[in-house]
Design a protein around this motif. Structure first.
Motif, PDB file in Angstrom:
ATOM      1  N   THR A  44     -27.093  26.620  10.097  1.00 49.33           N
ATOM      2  CA  THR A  44     -26.091  25.687  10.620  1.00 49.33           C
ATOM      3  C   THR A  44     -25.996  24.451   9.737  1.00 49.33           C
ATOM      4  N   MET A  45     -27.133  23.921   9.311  1.00 46.93           N
ATOM      5  CA  MET A  45     -27.148  22.750   8.450  1.00 46.93           C
ATOM      6  C   MET A  45     -26.428  23.031   7.128  1.00 46.93           C
ATOM      7  N   ALA A  46     -26.707  24.184   6.526  1.00 56.74           N
ATOM      8  CA  ALA A  46     -26.076  24.527   5.246  1.00 56.74           C
ATOM      9  C   ALA A  46     -24.569  24.704   5.402  1.00 56.74           C
ATOM     10  N   LEU A  47     -24.160  25.367   6.481  1.00 52.59           N
ATOM     11  CA  LEU A  47     -22.727  25.566   6.726  1.00 52.59           C
ATOM     12  C   LEU A  47     -22.030  24.239   7.018  1.00 52.59           C
ATOM     13  N   ASN A  48     -22.682  23.380   7.785  1.00 47.32           N
ATOM     14  CA  ASN A  48     -22.113  22.064   8.089  1.00 47.32           C
ATOM     15  C   ASN A  48     -21.964  21.220   6.822  1.00 47.32           C
ATOM     16  N   ALA A  49     -22.925  21.341   5.924  1.00 43.35           N
ATOM     17  CA  ALA A  49     -22.845  20.603   4.664  1.00 43.35           C
ATOM     18  C   ALA A  49     -21.652  21.077   3.845  1.00 43.35           C
ATOM     19  N   SER A  50     -21.435  22.380   3.833  1.00 45.20           N
ATOM     20  CA  SER A  50     -20.289  22.935   3.101  1.00 45.20           C
ATOM     21  C   SER A  50     -18.969  22.446   3.688  1.00 45.20           C
ATOM     22  N   GLU A  51     -18.880  22.440   5.010  1.00 46.23           N
ATOM     23  CA  GLU A  51     -17.653  21.981   5.664  1.00 46.23           C
ATOM     24  C   GLU A  51     -17.463  20.479   5.471  1.00 46.23           C
ATOM     25  N   SER A  52     -18.533  19.714   5.550  1.00 51.76           N
ATOM     26  CA  SER A  52     -18.437  18.267   5.340  1.00 51.76           C
ATOM     27  C   SER A  52     -17.959  17.964   3.924  1.00 51.76           C
ATOM     28  N   PHE A  53     -18.509  18.696   2.960  1.00 52.94           N
ATOM     29  CA  PHE A  53     -18.098  18.480   1.569  1.00 52.94           C
ATOM     30  C   PHE A  53     -16.636  18.864   1.375  1.00 52.94           C
ATOM     31  N   ARG A  54     -16.208  19.934   2.022  1.00 52.22           N
ATOM     32  CA  ARG A  54     -14.809  20.362   1.908  1.00 52.22           C
ATOM     33  C   ARG A  54     -13.877  19.277   2.435  1.00 52.22           C
ATOM     34  N   ILE A  55     -14.255  18.617   3.523  1.00 50.32           N
ATOM     35  CA  ILE A  55     -13.404  17.594   4.129  1.00 50.32           C
ATOM     36  C   ILE A  55     -13.431  16.295   3.318  1.00 50.32           C
ATOM     37  N   LEU A  56     -14.622  15.875   2.880  1.00 47.21           N
ATOM     38  CA  LEU A  56     -14.764  14.583   2.216  1.00 47.21           C
ATOM     39  C   LEU A  56     -14.536  14.626   0.716  1.00 47.21           C
ATOM     40  N   GLY A  57     -14.890  15.755   0.082  1.00 48.48           N
ATOM     41  CA  GLY A  57     -14.806  15.815  -1.365  1.00 48.48           C
ATOM     42  C   GLY A  57     -15.850  14.932  -2.019  1.00 48.48           C
ATOM     43  N   ARG A  58     -15.652  14.687  -3.328  1.00 52.88           N
ATOM     44  CA  ARG A  58     -16.594  13.851  -4.055  1.00 52.88           C
ATOM     45  C   ARG A  58     -16.048  12.436  -4.199  1.00 52.88           C
ATOM     46  N   PRO A  59     -16.915  11.412  -4.184  1.00 50.15           N
ATOM     47  CA  PRO A  59     -18.382  11.505  -4.106  1.00 50.15           C
ATOM     48  C   PRO A  59     -18.936  11.432  -2.684  1.00 50.15           C
ATOM     49  N   GLU A  60     -18.049  11.129  -1.696  1.00 54.85           N
ATOM     50  CA  GLU A  60     -18.539  10.911  -0.331  1.00 54.85           C
ATOM     51  C   GLU A  60     -19.246  12.136   0.239  1.00 54.85           C
ATOM     52  N   GLY A  61     -18.762  13.321  -0.124  1.00 50.86           N
ATOM     53  CA  GLY A  61     -19.337  14.543   0.424  1.00 50.86           C
ATOM     54  C   GLY A  61     -20.670  14.938  -0.177  1.00 50.86           C
ATOM     55  N   ASP A  62     -21.054  14.277  -1.289  1.00 49.32           N
ATOM     56  CA  ASP A  62     -22.318  14.635  -1.952  1.00 49.32           C
ATOM     57  C   ASP A  62     -23.521  14.439  -1.033  1.00 49.32           C
ATOM     58  N   ASP A  63     -23.469  13.385  -0.213  1.00 44.53           N
ATOM     59  CA  ASP A  63     -24.622  13.098   0.649  1.00 44.53           C
ATOM     60  C   ASP A  63     -24.906  14.233   1.629  1.00 44.53           C
ATOM     61  N   ALA A  64     -23.852  14.907   2.093  1.00 46.74           N
ATOM     62  CA  ALA A  64     -24.051  16.047   2.999  1.00 46.74           C
ATOM     63  C   ALA A  64     -24.795  17.169   2.287  1.00 46.74           C
ATOM     64  N   VAL A  65     -24.497  17.354   1.006  1.00 42.87           N
ATOM     65  CA  VAL A  65     -25.169  18.391   0.215  1.00 42.87           C
ATOM     66  C   VAL A  65     -26.647  18.042   0.046  1.00 42.87           C
ATOM     67  N   PHE A  66     -26.928  16.769  -0.243  1.00 44.10           N
ATOM     68  CA  PHE A  66     -28.316  16.350  -0.427  1.00 44.10           C
ATOM     69  C   PHE A  66     -29.085  16.406   0.896  1.00 44.10           C
ATOM     70  N   GLN A  67     -28.424  16.055   1.991  1.00 37.43           N
ATOM     71  CA  GLN A  67     -29.089  16.130   3.296  1.00 37.43           C
ATOM     72  C   GLN A  67     -29.502  17.571   3.590  1.00 37.43           C
TER      73      GLN A  67
END
Length: 439
Positions: A311-334
């Motif tokens: 769930t965490m990995a999928l949520n990170a992917s969706e968060s990154f898709r919505i925010l893009g870079r650089p804001e979405g990077d933190d979801a990937v690192f989390q």
């Protein structure tokens, strides 16, 4: 309002940005998206035969959505009208519909409406042309960077064919850059020796699959070092203020880095995991590639020890898709830190391999009669489902009963560990096994 009718769309003057001057006008000039525009493909034939239907072009920035719309404008005999969802409203749509009706009555001419960033329209605005798309008054061409399933009303999606465009590969970006470099009419009109191959590759990596960014960076570098005989990687870094990291041209370093990243998470070292993750991102690797690997890692290396990892990995992917870079990077690192610190188990992964191996060895065993469904009288007479015990009718919703084929009875594939949540699962399974042995 018809952007593509005017010369502004393909302004060939040197005052127009290089990315605009190099925009393809015919399908044969388009680089990438071969799965959509190769000879014989549905979209290619629709454009070539001038028999377009309503479509939604979905893909990341700079992958060719607007370019394909421009090609449609050049190839079609229909009236081509373009609006931006950012700048237009219901009033503009009504005016377009009115003109489309007049055009059909007076000139028997079809109208193709291109809506850039269609996901920016709200429900009321999308509803405004839904009826007219359904009736065929207008043929809709919508472009969006967002998933149409979430950002476009279902009724409109169902009336359009969705074409998914992919992020441009580095090789495609290189072709576009080289073409722009030597093109004497619309490009820079320079010799290939004016920029090193390594420098071109560096521009391609830093573009994140966006042709527009790549061409803008090339133009910036060439203007900045107009007097220099050959531009190198250091010059590119200076011009666009981005540093390169070691990345082997043959791809070995890419695989070295992803291997280090995966092994750091598997070894439960969050510090190493975030280090290698940043190394890949700074080197221009595709963030979605890392996210796909993390989703895979969540099932292969963590599994039932922590079901929340997936769930965490999928949520990170969706968060990154919505925010893009650089804001979405933190979801990937989390997600990377979560995966690195989660309890580990490859028991599900191992079970999958074992059951696959078993099926390949003994073939397809028949489903036991007791767990077959019996929707007809004949099937009941053949003892389908006879003796089946409904688990919910028993204590703790469990009753000892065989569900495997007869030749595999009591065979086990999944052996849970004592780590994380899987320890609970293991205790549960051991209890069930003891109950079976009492029968």
């Amino acid at each position: 309002m018809d952007l593509f009718e005017s010369q502004n769309y393909q302004d060939k003057s040197l005052t127009s940005p290089l990315a605009n001057r190099m925009r393809p006008r015919i399908l044969d000039e388009l680089v990438g998206q071969e799965h959509l525009i190769a000879k014989g493909c549905l979209l290619q034939k629709a454009i070539e035969d001038d028999r377009l239907f309503s479509i939604l072009l979905w893909g990341p920035p700079g992958c060719g959505k607007t370019t394909i719309a421009g090609i449609i404008a050049n190839e079609t005999k229909s009236e081509f009208v373009e609006i931006s969802a950012v700048l237009s409203g219901v009033k503009d749509i009504r005016q377009i519909i009115k003109q489309a009706k007049e055009r059909r009555i007076l000139y028997k001419k079809q109208t193709i409406l291109f809506v850039d960033e269609i996901h920016r329209f709200n429900k009321a605005q999308q509803d405004a042309f839904l009826h007219h798309v359904e009736k065929g008054l207008i043929t809709l061409v919508g472009a969006t960077t967002q998933n149409p399933s979430f950002e476009v009303i279902p009724a409109l999606v169902s009336r359009c064919r969705v074409f998914t465009l992919k992020t441009l590969e580095k090789e495609s970006i290189l072709i576009i850059l080289k073409r722009a470099l030597i093109d004497t009419e619309n490009g820079l009109g320079l010799e290939t020796e004016r920029i090193s191959h390594d420098a071109l590759e560096h521009i391609a990596r830093l573009s994140d699959g966006d042709a527009r960014i790549a061409l803008t960076n090339l133009e910036t570098a060439m203007l900045h070092f107009v007097q220099k005989k050959q531009i190198n990687v250091q010059d590119i870094e200076s011009a666009i203020e981005k540093k390169s990291l070691l990345y082997d041209k043959a791809g070995e370093e890419h695989f070295n880095l992803i291997s280090a990243f995966i092994k750091s998470m598997r070894g439960s070292d969050p510090d190493a995991a975030v280090y290698w993750l940043e190394r890949m991102l700074m080197s221009g690797d595709d963030p979605y590639y890392m996210l796909r690997r993390m989703i895979r890692f969540a099932t292969e290396d963590i599994g039932m020890a922590d079901p929340g990892a997936l769930t965490m990995a999928l949520n990170a992917s969706e968060s990154f898709r919505i925010l893009g870079r650089p804001e979405g990077d933190d979801a990937v690192f989390q997600a990377a830190v979560y995966l690195a610190t989660a309890p580990k188990s490859n028991a599900v992964y191992t079970a999958h391999k074992q059951v696959k191996k078993m099926i390949q060895k003994i073939g397809y065993s028949p489903v036991p009669l007791v767990i077959r469904n019996a929707p007809t009288k004949l099937m009941k007479e053949l003892n389908y489902g006879k003796g089946y015990k409904y688990a919910h009718d028993y204590k703790d919703a469990y009753i000892p009963q065989s569900y495997l084929p007869d030749d595999l009875e009591d065979q086990r594939f999944y052996f849970p560990t004592d780590r994380g949540y899987e320890k609970t699962v293991k205790q549960r399974i051991e209890t069930w096994i003891k109950l079976k042995k009492k029968i």
